[in-house]
Design a protein around this motif. Structure first.
Motif, mmCIF file in Angstrom:
data_model
loop_
_atom_site.group_PDB
_atom_site.id
_atom_site.type_symbol
_atom_site.label_atom_id
_atom_site.label_comp_id
_atom_site.label_asym_id
_atom_site.label_seq_id
_atom_site.Cartn_x
_atom_site.Cartn_y
_atom_site.Cartn_z
ATOM 1 N N TYR A 141 14.367 8.365 34.608
ATOM 2 C CA TYR A 141 14.754 8.459 36.427
ATOM 3 C C TYR A 141 16.567 9.486 36.288
ATOM 4 N N ASP A 169 10.617 5.971 44.584
ATOM 5 C CA ASP A 169 11.213 6.815 44.584
ATOM 6 C C ASP A 169 12.281 7.409 44.152
ATOM 7 N N LEU A 221 16.681 9.792 41.662
ATOM 8 C CA LEU A 221 15.545 9.815 41.619
ATOM 9 C C LEU A 221 14.362 9.764 40.500
ATOM 10 N N ARG A 222 13.592 9.384 40.694
ATOM 11 C CA ARG A 222 12.311 9.255 39.272
ATOM 12 C C ARG A 222 12.533 10.559 39.123
ATOM 13 N N GLU A 224 9.443 11.557 37.866
ATOM 14 C CA GLU A 224 8.295 12.073 37.691
ATOM 15 C C GLU A 224 8.215 12.789 38.633
ATOM 16 N N THR A 225 8.515 12.546 40.124
ATOM 17 C CA THR A 225 8.702 12.707 41.058
ATOM 18 C C THR A 225 9.311 13.608 41.110
ATOM 19 N N VAL A 249 10.725 14.840 48.655
ATOM 20 C CA VAL A 249 9.512 13.277 48.374
ATOM 21 C C VAL A 249 9.105 12.906 49.067
ATOM 22 N N GLY A 254 6.750 10.188 48.822
ATOM 23 C CA GLY A 254 7.232 9.219 47.921
ATOM 24 C C GLY A 254 7.686 7.925 48.573
#
Length: 397
Positions: A141, A169, A221-222, A224-225, A249, A254
């Motif tokens: 994250y 996400d 925020l993730r 990977e996203t 997103v 997301g």
């Protein structure tokens, strides 16, 4: 005949305004409720690593009240802070190092990306630099938070727990803004109220809903996203970057959550009307996509929804029209009632609620001024930088 026609016009206008308020009350995602708070979740079994990215430009005045709170986070997993000094002239970077040396806590890395290239806002260029350094650590994250935001010690822990448990996400909290001066009391709660009216929090968190927004002061925020939807590159010219991030997103499939904060506060003061005016007007016309038609619609909408009720009440009483006075009074009453929860959230006296039409008129003037400054070439100006409209920037970079 003329007087009758004028009274009739007032009655019909007041009726339309009341109908608009009834629709807002019942059909706009219950925007006026303030109970959308961070979900309380059980701690995850394993705590993911987090990198905190703090863009900062000339923030020496607020940094002593905000940065130590980040470094003092009681987070069970691995976490570190990247403060990106965006060309400050007040010693922001050096002060950050001194604060970290005095307070200890999470590791702090202070870095600077240099001036942003054409097509980038300074903040997003700084965020890009910080995320680039953070990715080398492989975090799950990223916490994007502004330099004027103070976090209570378990803030990061609760953000991550909510994101993990809800499969979000993005988990974003609208920091509680400072409300101390008279103008802050009049303008700040209304600012959040208007934002929630445009972007009802309940709709944002609903899967399948197209409503997307975040609060830039606190965005978990993730990682990977972020990489998948190309944050921040995909929104590099956005002046209202938090909403643009949320749209990117959600557009990429997301899941987003946004609500009011209980443990995240802004320490930036806006003591004078001039300070608040600049805060709103610098991005108001960008919010309208620099469209004269949207500006006209917004002005007419603000007049109809917020100014017509008190004017109809007074005009109805003056003209001896009970219908106009009653309709205007009812619309004003509904408006006032929907504002009360936000005043309670900000711990403000309830006598401010009937003054919302006055505050809305101020916002109308700020929005018009934002458009005027844009056409004078001074739109979206902040801390020595002025940004072009999105369709005027190059797609390079």
């Amino acid at each position: 005949m003329g007087d009758t026609a004028r009274v009739s016009a007032i009655v019909w206008t007041a009726a339309v305004s009341l109908a608009a308020w009834l629709w807002l009350l019942l059909c706009q995602g219950f925007f006026w409720r303030t109970d959308v708070r961070l979900p309380r979740r059980a701690d995850p079994g394993d705590w993911p690593s987090v990198c905190v990215v703090v863009p900062a430009r000339d923030e020496a005045a607020v940094l002593p009240s905000s940065l130590p709170s980040l470094l003092a986070q009681e987070y069970p997993g691995r976490a570190e802070v990247f403060l990106v000094d965006d060309g400050s002239s007040d010693g922001t970077g050096e002060l950050a190092r001194e604060l970290a040396h005095k307070t200890g806590g999470l590791p702090l890395i202070v870095t600077s990306p240099g001036e942003p290239p054409a097509g980038w806002t300074g903040k997003l260029w700084a965020v890009r630099h910080g995320i680039g350094l953070a990715r080398a650590r492989g975090p799950e994250y990223l916490l994007l938070t502004d330099a004027d935001i103070a976090h209570e010690p378990d803030s990061l822990r609760e953000l991550v727990a909510a994101a993990r448990a809800g499969g979000f996400d993005v988990v974003s909290q609208m920091a509680r803004l400072r409300v101390e001066s008279l103008w802050e009391r009049l303008v700040v709660p209304a600012f959040v109220y208007f934002f929630a009216q445009l972007y009802p929090f309940r709709r944002i968190g609903r899967k399948g809903s197209r409503t997307a927004a975040a609060a830039g002061g606190c965005v978990l925020l993730r990682a990977e996203t972020a990489e998948r939807v190309r944050i921040p590159d995909a929104i590099r010219h956005a002046v209202i970057d938090d909403v643009a991030l949320a749209r990117a997103v959600k557009g990429g499939g997301g899941h987003i959550w946004l609500g009011l904060a209980e443990k995240v506060d802004s320490v930036r003061p806006y003591p004078r009307l001039h300070d608040l005016w600049r805060m709103v007007s610098r991005s108001a016309y960008a919010q309208l996509r620099h469209s004269p038609l949207l500006l006209l619609g917004t002005v007419l909408g603000l007049l109809l929804v917020y100014l017509v009720p008190p004017v109809s009440l007074v005009a109805g009483l003056a003209a001896g029209s009970p219908a106009a006075a009653l309709l205007g009074g009812l619309a004003w009453l509904v408006m006032t009632g929907t504002y009360v929860p936000m005043l309670r959230y900000y711990r403000q006296p309830l006598w401010l609620a009937p003054l919302l039409p006055f505050t809305a008129f101020l916002y109308l003037l700020m929005t018009v001024d934002s458009a005027v400054q844009h056409y004078r070439g001074r739109g979206a100006a902040w801390k020595g930088r002025t940004y072009a409209r999105p369709d005027a920037v190059s797609d390079e970079g």
